[in-house]
Write a protein that holds these residues in place. Structure first.
Motif, PDB file in Angstrom:
ATOM      1  N   MET A 181       5.818  -0.716  21.420  1.00 19.68           N
ATOM      2  CA  MET A 181       6.278  -0.349  20.084  1.00 19.68           C
ATOM      3  C   MET A 181       6.073   1.142  19.876  1.00 19.68           C
ATOM      4  N   ASP A 182       7.152   1.863  19.590  1.00 17.57           N
ATOM      5  CA  ASP A 182       7.071   3.292  19.331  1.00 17.57           C
ATOM      6  C   ASP A 182       6.621   3.523  17.887  1.00 17.57           C
ATOM      7  N   ASP A 183       6.290   4.768  17.576  1.00 16.49           N
ATOM      8  CA  ASP A 183       5.776   5.092  16.247  1.00 16.49           C
ATOM      9  C   ASP A 183       6.775   4.791  15.136  1.00 16.49           C
ATOM     10  N   ASP A 184       8.078   4.839  15.454  1.00 12.19           N
ATOM     11  CA  ASP A 184       9.091   4.611  14.415  1.00 12.19           C
ATOM     12  C   ASP A 184       9.471   3.141  14.271  1.00 12.19           C
ATOM     13  N   GLY A 185       8.778   2.249  14.993  1.00 10.79           N
ATOM     14  CA  GLY A 185       9.057   0.827  14.882  1.00 10.79           C
ATOM     15  C   GLY A 185       9.989   0.287  15.947  1.00 10.79           C
ATOM     16  N   THR A 186      10.517   1.155  16.814  1.00  6.14           N
ATOM     17  CA  THR A 186      11.344   0.705  17.925  1.00  6.14           C
ATOM     18  C   THR A 186      10.504  -0.145  18.882  1.00  6.14           C
ATOM     19  N   VAL A 187      11.060  -1.276  19.313  1.00  9.99           N
ATOM     20  CA  VAL A 187      10.354  -2.178  20.221  1.00  9.99           C
ATOM     21  C   VAL A 187      11.181  -2.352  21.489  1.00  9.99           C
ATOM     22  N   VAL A 188      10.558  -2.195  22.642  1.00  5.85           N
ATOM     23  CA  VAL A 188      11.226  -2.363  23.930  1.00  5.85           C
ATOM     24  C   VAL A 188      10.436  -3.351  24.783  1.00  5.85           C
ATOM     25  N   LYS A 189      11.106  -4.425  25.219  1.00  7.90           N
ATOM     26  CA  LYS A 189      10.527  -5.344  26.194  1.00  7.90           C
ATOM     27  C   LYS A 189      11.046  -4.944  27.566  1.00  7.90           C
ATOM     28  N   VAL A 190      10.131  -4.675  28.497  1.00  6.90           N
ATOM     29  CA  VAL A 190      10.505  -4.215  29.825  1.00  6.90           C
ATOM     30  C   VAL A 190      10.506  -5.430  30.754  1.00  6.90           C
ATOM     31  N   ILE A 191      11.689  -6.002  30.961  1.00  4.33           N
ATOM     32  CA  ILE A 191      11.804  -7.212  31.763  1.00  4.33           C
ATOM     33  C   ILE A 191      11.794  -6.877  33.254  1.00  4.33           C
ATOM     34  N   VAL A 192      12.568  -5.871  33.618  1.00  7.72           N
ATOM     35  CA  VAL A 192      12.617  -5.407  35.007  1.00  7.72           C
ATOM     36  C   VAL A 192      12.660  -3.891  35.004  1.00  7.72           C
ATOM     37  N   GLY A 193      12.025  -3.284  35.983  1.00  3.07           N
ATOM     38  CA  GLY A 193      12.044  -1.830  36.098  1.00  3.07           C
ATOM     39  C   GLY A 193      10.909  -1.183  35.314  1.00  3.07           C
ATOM     40  N   TYR A 226      16.151  -3.649  33.156  1.00  3.21           N
ATOM     41  CA  TYR A 226      16.610  -4.661  32.206  1.00  3.21           C
ATOM     42  C   TYR A 226      15.680  -4.571  31.007  1.00  3.21           C
ATOM     43  N   LEU A 227      16.201  -4.072  29.880  1.00  2.00           N
ATOM     44  CA  LEU A 227      15.400  -3.844  28.685  1.00  2.00           C
ATOM     45  C   LEU A 227      15.966  -4.625  27.512  1.00  2.00           C
ATOM     46  N   ASP A 228      15.084  -5.196  26.707  1.00  2.00           N
ATOM     47  CA  ASP A 228      15.445  -5.829  25.440  1.00  2.00           C
ATOM     48  C   ASP A 228      14.938  -4.893  24.351  1.00  2.00           C
ATOM     49  N   ILE A 229      15.869  -4.296  23.586  1.00  2.00           N
ATOM     50  CA  ILE A 229      15.524  -3.202  22.674  1.00  2.00           C
ATOM     51  C   ILE A 229      15.850  -3.559  21.226  1.00  2.00           C
ATOM     52  N   TYR A 230      14.904  -3.286  20.335  1.00  2.00           N
ATOM     53  CA  TYR A 230      15.144  -3.371  18.896  1.00  2.00           C
ATOM     54  C   TYR A 230      14.890  -1.998  18.287  1.00  2.00           C
ATOM     55  N   VAL A 231      15.881  -1.489  17.539  1.00  2.00           N
ATOM     56  CA  VAL A 231      15.738  -0.233  16.814  1.00  2.00           C
ATOM     57  C   VAL A 231      15.801  -0.557  15.323  1.00  2.00           C
ATOM     58  N   PRO A 232      14.799  -0.152  14.544  1.00  2.00           N
ATOM     59  CA  PRO A 232      14.741  -0.541  13.134  1.00  2.00           C
ATOM     60  C   PRO A 232      15.816   0.143  12.285  1.00  2.00           C
ATOM     61  N   PRO A 233      16.029  -0.365  11.067  1.00  2.00           N
ATOM     62  CA  PRO A 233      17.104   0.140  10.205  1.00  2.00           C
ATOM     63  C   PRO A 233      17.085   1.661  10.049  1.00  2.00           C
TER      64      PRO A 233
END
Length: 303
Positions: free
Chosen positions: A147-159, A177-184
């Motif tokens: 989780m980055d300071d701005d609320g961005t969340v990255v799941k690192v599946i591969v790599g 292979y990344l699963d990424i959420y960027v907040p509003p």
């Protein structure tokens, strides 16, 4: 630094696979060079049990790797090597079919009868087409989440990404292979190695990707509705974004944020001969695979 141009944006199309599983296909069975080393990508999101419960009964694979990522519900799997298991929400399975495997995948809904997950097919180079099959089953709790300071969340599946490395290893395509959420309302830039082919698959929220040919404006703005578990709108958009060459991707999240997969891999650049679940380099190899299936020599003994 160079922004990757957006080459195209398309919606995943309805398809039926297995014993009648209703899903959406983002790409596959057309031009294998386009997203080399990746061959196919399916989104199996459904809230009607009858549309997925018959699953994918026993079938063969040779010459590829399949990556299954489950968000909601679960998938039971078994194979000709005696492996058995269940993938639950957040879990990942990376299967290297190699010289040949017979397996089945049977999706099960969650308590509300909903199922959601993705399957990606990656090609194997000629030198590894006949390698020994193997499975890597990874529990969601073992996947690094940053989780980055701005609320961005990255799941690192591969790599590797932002100092974390995913638990799946030894993959020929050297993928990320990344699963990424960027907040509003947030704008975020993600580095992607220039030599890789790359695409994004948006499955929740809304956002825009900056494009190298129009850096001041917005080329894409596609909305995708649906939640990870409480899938509110099953007819929601599913958008595939293909990128050209560059070393970064920039996304501007909409008012509800955006969630997407960002996937890249090193091109193999070899001939592709493709027959259903079998992907080789030549038609002769395809004919040999079909003969092996017929005469019972498809599964090679372990050494």
């Amino acid at each position: 630094m160079s922004i990757r141009p957006v080459l195209s944006e398309t919606r995943a199309m309805p398809a039926v696979e297995g014993a009648g599983v209703q899903l959406h296909r983002a790409f596959g069975f057309r031009n294998p060079d386009e997203l080399d080393p990746f061959l196919m990508f399916d989104d199996f999101r459904n809230d009607r049990v009858q549309d997925f419960i018959k699953g994918f009964p026993w079938h063969p694979h040779r010459g590829i790797e399949t990556i299954t990522y489950v968000l909601a519900g679960s998938v039971e799997h078994g194979d000709s090597l005696g492996n058995r298991g269940v993938l639950k929400g957040g879990d990942v399975q990376w299967m290297t079919a190699g010289s040949g495997i017979l397996h089945q995948e049977m999706p099960l809904g969650n308590a509300k009868g909903q199922m959601h997950g993705f399957q990606l097919w990656a090609n194997l180079p000629a030198s590894l087409k006949m390698t020994a099959p193997r499975y890597q089953d990874v529990k969601g709790r073992d996947i690094p989440e940053i989780m980055d300071d701005d609320g961005t969340v990255v799941k690192v599946i591969v790599g590797s990404f932002w100092g974390k490395t995913g638990p799946v290893d030894g993959i020929a395509a050297d993928p990320q292979y990344l699963d990424i959420y960027v907040p509003p309302g947030r704008r975020k830039t993600f580095k992607v190695d220039t030599y890789r082919k790359a695409f994004a698959y948006i499955f929740d929220g809304k956002g825009t990707f900056r494009d190298a040919s129009n850096p001041q404006g917005v080329l894409l703005e596609k909305e995708v509705r649906g939640e990870e578990v409480n899938i509110r709108d099953m007819s929601g958009n599913r958008t595939l974004v293909k990128f050209g060459t560059g070393d970064e991707v920039t996304v501007q999240a909409g008012p509800d944020g955006i969630r997407f997969l960002l996937i890249s891999g090193a091109p193999i650049q070899e001939p592709v001969a493709w027959h259903g679940p079998i992907v080789m380099n030549t038609d002769a190899e395809i004919r040999q695979a079909m003969a092996d299936l017929k005469n019972g020599t498809f599964i090679r003994p372990a050494h």
